[in-house]
Design a protein around this motif. Structure first.
Motif, PDB file in Angstrom:
ATOM      1  N   GLY A 114       6.806   0.458  -0.231  1.00 14.98           N
ATOM      2  CA  GLY A 114       5.914   0.465  -1.370  1.00 14.98           C
ATOM      3  C   GLY A 114       5.489  -0.448  -1.975  1.00 14.98           C
ATOM      4  N   GLY A 115       3.865  -0.345  -2.084  1.00 17.66           N
ATOM      5  CA  GLY A 115       3.358  -1.690  -2.072  1.00 17.66           C
ATOM      6  C   GLY A 115       2.563  -2.414  -1.204  1.00 17.66           C
ATOM      7  N   GLN A 116       3.112  -2.042   0.281  1.00 19.76           N
ATOM      8  CA  GLN A 116       3.053  -3.357   1.176  1.00 19.76           C
ATOM      9  C   GLN A 116       1.985  -3.151   1.929  1.00 19.76           C
ATOM     10  N   GLY A 117       1.219  -2.022   1.392  1.00 19.08           N
ATOM     11  CA  GLY A 117      -0.109  -1.260   2.444  1.00 19.08           C
ATOM     12  C   GLY A 117       0.747  -0.453   3.630  1.00 19.08           C
ATOM     13  N   VAL A 118       1.857   0.173   3.561  1.00 18.55           N
ATOM     14  CA  VAL A 118       2.221   0.627   4.912  1.00 18.55           C
ATOM     15  C   VAL A 118       1.188   2.318   4.876  1.00 18.55           C
ATOM     16  N   LEU A 119       0.928   2.680   3.652  1.00 15.19           N
ATOM     17  CA  LEU A 119       0.137   3.646   4.151  1.00 15.19           C
ATOM     18  C   LEU A 119      -1.066   3.372   4.515  1.00 15.19           C
ATOM     19  N   LEU A 120      -1.822   2.208   3.422  1.00 20.91           N
ATOM     20  CA  LEU A 120      -3.064   2.438   4.169  1.00 20.91           C
ATOM     21  C   LEU A 120      -2.991   2.174   5.396  1.00 20.91           C
ATOM     22  N   THR A 121      -2.510   1.187   5.747  1.00 19.21           N
ATOM     23  CA  THR A 121      -2.591   0.344   7.500  1.00 19.21           C
ATOM     24  C   THR A 121      -2.744   1.910   8.201  1.00 19.21           C
ATOM     25  N   GLY A 122      -1.871   2.898   7.710  1.00 20.87           N
ATOM     26  CA  GLY A 122      -1.593   4.402   9.013  1.00 20.87           C
ATOM     27  C   GLY A 122      -3.234   5.183   8.768  1.00 20.87           C
TER      28      GLY A 122
END
Length: 191
Positions: free
Chosen positions: A11-19
């Motif tokens: 969390g905090g690495q931008g994983v969800l934003l990337t998707g």
């Protein structure tokens, strides 16, 4: 064409934003999309992953059980998702953090120094966009322009320098794999 991907990391690495950006870009390009986020109890620092499906046709199920593409931002994600990938899939690994090579020989592996590249660009937070750029170059699932339009929609009110640094990060990620796309991948219509 149907693109099935898993994007995973801390969390905090931008994983969800990337998707989310991939899915929104698919909508911008009039494709059918599904995006399912999943994260641990601690949003920042806990585990996070999401699945993304982008298709020219209706999507029968939003579940991605055998991803054709995986973007792994850390080693636990590599350990978890490498075994689930379909043979011939594309695995993009953040070599700035992942200290292990993929074990499977039936995958196309791309090790991208996303963290180091983001630091060179002057913003550690765009490592996810470096990974996304590699994915876009390898699959052609959506255009860079559609991703930038999605970024503006998802992050309204942000200054233009946020868009500029993200575009630079996407282009840097694409640059790591440009010219290295295997013919078998280019001819595949389903990832």
């Amino acid at each position: 064409m149907q693109f099935n991907a898993v994007i995973a990391g801390f969390g905090g690495q931008g994983v969800l934003l990337t998707g989310q950006l991939l899915a929104y870009a698919g909508l911008i390009e009039n494709k059918h999309v599904a995006w399912i986020p999943s994260y641990g109890p601690e949003m920042r620092g806990g585990t996070a992953h999401c699945s993304v499906i982008i298709s020219d046709d209706r999507i029968g199920s939003p579940l991605v059980e055998e991803p054709g593409v995986a973007l792994v931002f850390n080693r636990p994600s590599l350990d978890k998702f490498e075994p689930l990938m379909r043979p011939g899939g594309i695995l993009v690994s953040n070599s700035s953090i992942v200290d292990k090579k993929a074990e499977r020989k039936d995958l196309y592996l791309y090790e991208i120094p996303a963290g180091e590249t983001a630091r060179r660009l002057g913003n550690d937070r765009v490592a996810n966009m470096v990974m996304l750029g590699a994915c876009l170059e390898l699959t052609g699932v959506v255009s860079t322009d559609a991703v930038m339009k999605a970024l503006v929609k998802i992050m309204p009110g942000k200054k233009s320098n946020i868009i500029d640094i993200n575009r630079k990060a996407v282009l840097a990620g694409a640059g790591f794999v440009k010219g290295n796309v295997p013919k078998a991948v280019l001819m595949t219509t389903s990832y």
